[in-house]
Design an enzyme around this catalytic site. Structure first.
Site, PDB file in Angstrom:
ATOM      1  N   LYS A 123     -30.145  14.259 -16.455  1.00  0.00           N
ATOM      2  CA  LYS A 123     -28.206  14.523 -16.261  1.00  0.00           C
ATOM      3  C   LYS A 123     -28.078  13.209 -17.125  1.00  0.00           C
ATOM      4  O   LYS A 123     -27.516  13.469 -18.223  1.00  0.00           O
ATOM      5  CB  LYS A 123     -28.332  14.285 -15.033  1.00  0.00           C
ATOM      6  CG  LYS A 123     -28.168  15.739 -14.156  1.00  0.00           C
ATOM      7  CD  LYS A 123     -28.413  15.317 -12.255  1.00  0.00           C
ATOM      8  CE  LYS A 123     -28.220  17.190 -12.170  1.00  0.00           C
ATOM      9  NZ  LYS A 123     -28.420  17.186 -10.503  1.00  0.00           N
ATOM     10  N   GLN A 167     -27.231  13.031  -5.565  1.00  0.00           N
ATOM     11  CA  GLN A 167     -28.458  14.016  -5.561  1.00  0.00           C
ATOM     12  C   GLN A 167     -29.450  14.569  -4.775  1.00  0.00           C
ATOM     13  O   GLN A 167     -29.916  13.700  -3.785  1.00  0.00           O
ATOM     14  CB  GLN A 167     -30.162  13.588  -6.407  1.00  0.00           C
ATOM     15  CG  GLN A 167     -30.986  14.054  -6.993  1.00  0.00           C
ATOM     16  CD  GLN A 167     -30.749  15.119  -7.830  1.00  0.00           C
ATOM     17  OE1 GLN A 167     -30.116  14.912  -8.812  1.00  0.00           O
ATOM     18  NE2 GLN A 167     -30.972  15.958  -7.919  1.00  0.00           N
ATOM     19  N   ASP A 190     -19.985  18.327  -8.058  1.00  0.00           N
ATOM     20  CA  ASP A 190     -20.719  19.025  -8.146  1.00  0.00           C
ATOM     21  C   ASP A 190     -19.994  20.276  -7.198  1.00  0.00           C
ATOM     22  O   ASP A 190     -21.014  21.737  -7.437  1.00  0.00           O
ATOM     23  CB  ASP A 190     -21.497  18.522  -6.884  1.00  0.00           C
ATOM     24  CG  ASP A 190     -23.648  18.234  -7.259  1.00  0.00           C
ATOM     25  OD1 ASP A 190     -23.077  19.025  -8.959  1.00  0.00           O
ATOM     26  OD2 ASP A 190     -23.906  17.063  -7.068  1.00  0.00           O
TER      27      ASP A 190
END
Ligand code: NDP
Length: 363
Positions: A123, A167, A190
């Protein structure tokens, strides 16, 4: 041609073989079976506005017999993700030049899981490649939930950060729900905040962000010109991060959606009725050729390592769908790797850009 790709476990060489397939103009374009679509969802941002598909079209009327005579078209996620990243790069520089703002993404990683560390590294690299700033906090496994919440709070208040992601999975002593709820909804790139998911589920409401993997699936279908209106779709898997939001998105596209999960009776029979299958299960090769309606389009989200003594790593990655069998029945399919995976990261970058543009009211 497409089934040859499945025998090659190297992602890079597989991708090299996929490109000619994408560009071919034979009568087996996936539009044979799913009516050509040109209408993009109005919920997508400006740079997703109506555009002609870059992929070849064919007006040939489909029949089931035709679909068994040739292999499926490969839906090339790697190529589409590259195209999207190029668009993001242009937009990031336009924003920087116009108002001096660079979008920023903050990632919080807790613990030492190698797969999570790899995802975070990828990422970060992806951010650099499009000109987005990245901020990273790596915390040890025994970090308290409160410490994670403190870092989130700092990023919530940092004006250079427009997207925050934690994460997953978190270590088991933490309450994932508490942690995800602490992210400011305006920075929830997200799209996992309950308010975002709630808005996604409700008619007439718009989420601020759509979760990246399901958004990537739908974007692939859009860019390949697949219209979903009135089509039967089956989503296999109902997780909060993939299956459930994918089903909600398909409903927004006016597809008629069934969800198959681990307690579903006769999953094969239900799946065989679908014009479109999105599979997000995590079981290698679970969906066999006999599960697939001739001419269906398949989006395979699953990423499953299986032993392979011929691979230098001792394993290779396969999807939930038995690729060799599916290629003989489906009209189009995403490969694993090189299908949905690259799209997930592209969508994360896009959500970060959307967030920065919204915060600064930049159009
Ligand atoms: P989860 O484990 O959270 O969910 C799996 C889902 O599959 C559950 O809903 C489960 O049902 C269902 N399921 C399990 N076994 C069966 C079965 N035999 N028949 C039908 N349904 C079944 O996984 P995720 O959603 O997080 O991920 C799914 C896959 O997608 C994984 O391989 C993951 O690696 C991959 N993935 C890929 C991404 C990408 O970018 N390409 C991103 C995210 C995930 P139930 O609810 O009843 O338990």
């Amino acid at each position: 041609m497409a089934s040859m790709v499945a025998t090659d476990s190297s992602p890079s060489s597989a991708a090299a073989r996929l490109l000619p397939v994408r560009l071919r103009t034979d009568a087996f374009s996936l539009r044979r079976l799913l009516h050509m679509g040109s209408t993009y969802s109005t919920t997508f941002p400006r740079y997703f506005a109506l555009r002609p598909s870059p992929f070849p079209t064919s007006p040939v009327v489909p029949t089931a017999a035709m679909a068994t005579e040739a292999s499926a078209e490969v839906i090339d996620g790697k190529a589409v993700a590259k195209q999207i990243r190029d668009e993001i790069t242009d937009e990031v520089s336009r924003m920087k030049e116009a108002i001096g703002v660079i979008p920023g993404l903050a990632v919080i990683l807790v613990g030492d899981r190698k797969d999570s560390a790899t995802y975070v590294r990828n990422k970060k690299k992806a951010c650099e490649s499009v000109g987005i700033n990245s901020f990273e906090v790596h915390l040890p496994e025994d970090t308290t939930e409160q410490e994670v919440l403190t870092h989130i709070s700092v990023f919530n208040d940092n004006p250079s950060v427009h997207g925050i992601l934690v994460q997953l999975p978190l270590p088991s002593h933490m309450n994932e729900q508490n942690v995800l709820n602490a992210i400011k909804i305006e920075k929830d790139v997200d799209g996992f905040h309950p308010l975002n998911i709630g808005r996604l589920a409700m008619r007439g409401r718009e989420p601020l962000f759509v979760p990246c993997t399901p958004k990537g699936c739908i974007e692939l279908l859009h860019r390949y010109g697949v219209s979903l209106k009135g089509k039967r779709a089956v989503v296999i898997g109902r997780s909060n991060i993939v299956g459930m939001p994918a089903a909600l998105l398909l409903q927004r596209e006016d597809a008629t959606v069934s969800v198959v999960h681990s307690r579903t009776n006769n999953p094969e029979e239900i799946t065989r009725q679908a014009d479109l299958i999105i599979s997000a299960v995590g079981q290698p090769n679970m969906v066999r050729g006999s599960w697939i309606k001739p001419g269906a389009v398949i989006i395979d989200v699953g990423i499953n390592p299986v032993d392979d003594i011929n691979s230098p790593r001792g394993y290779r990655l396969v999807g939930d769908v038995c690729y060799e069998e599916a290629c003989k029945v489906a009209s189009a399919i995403t490969p694993v790797p090189g299908g949905v995976g690259p799209m997930t990261i592209a969508m994360l970058l896009q959500n970060t850009l959307i967030s920065a543009e919204r915060i600064y009211n930049f159009h």
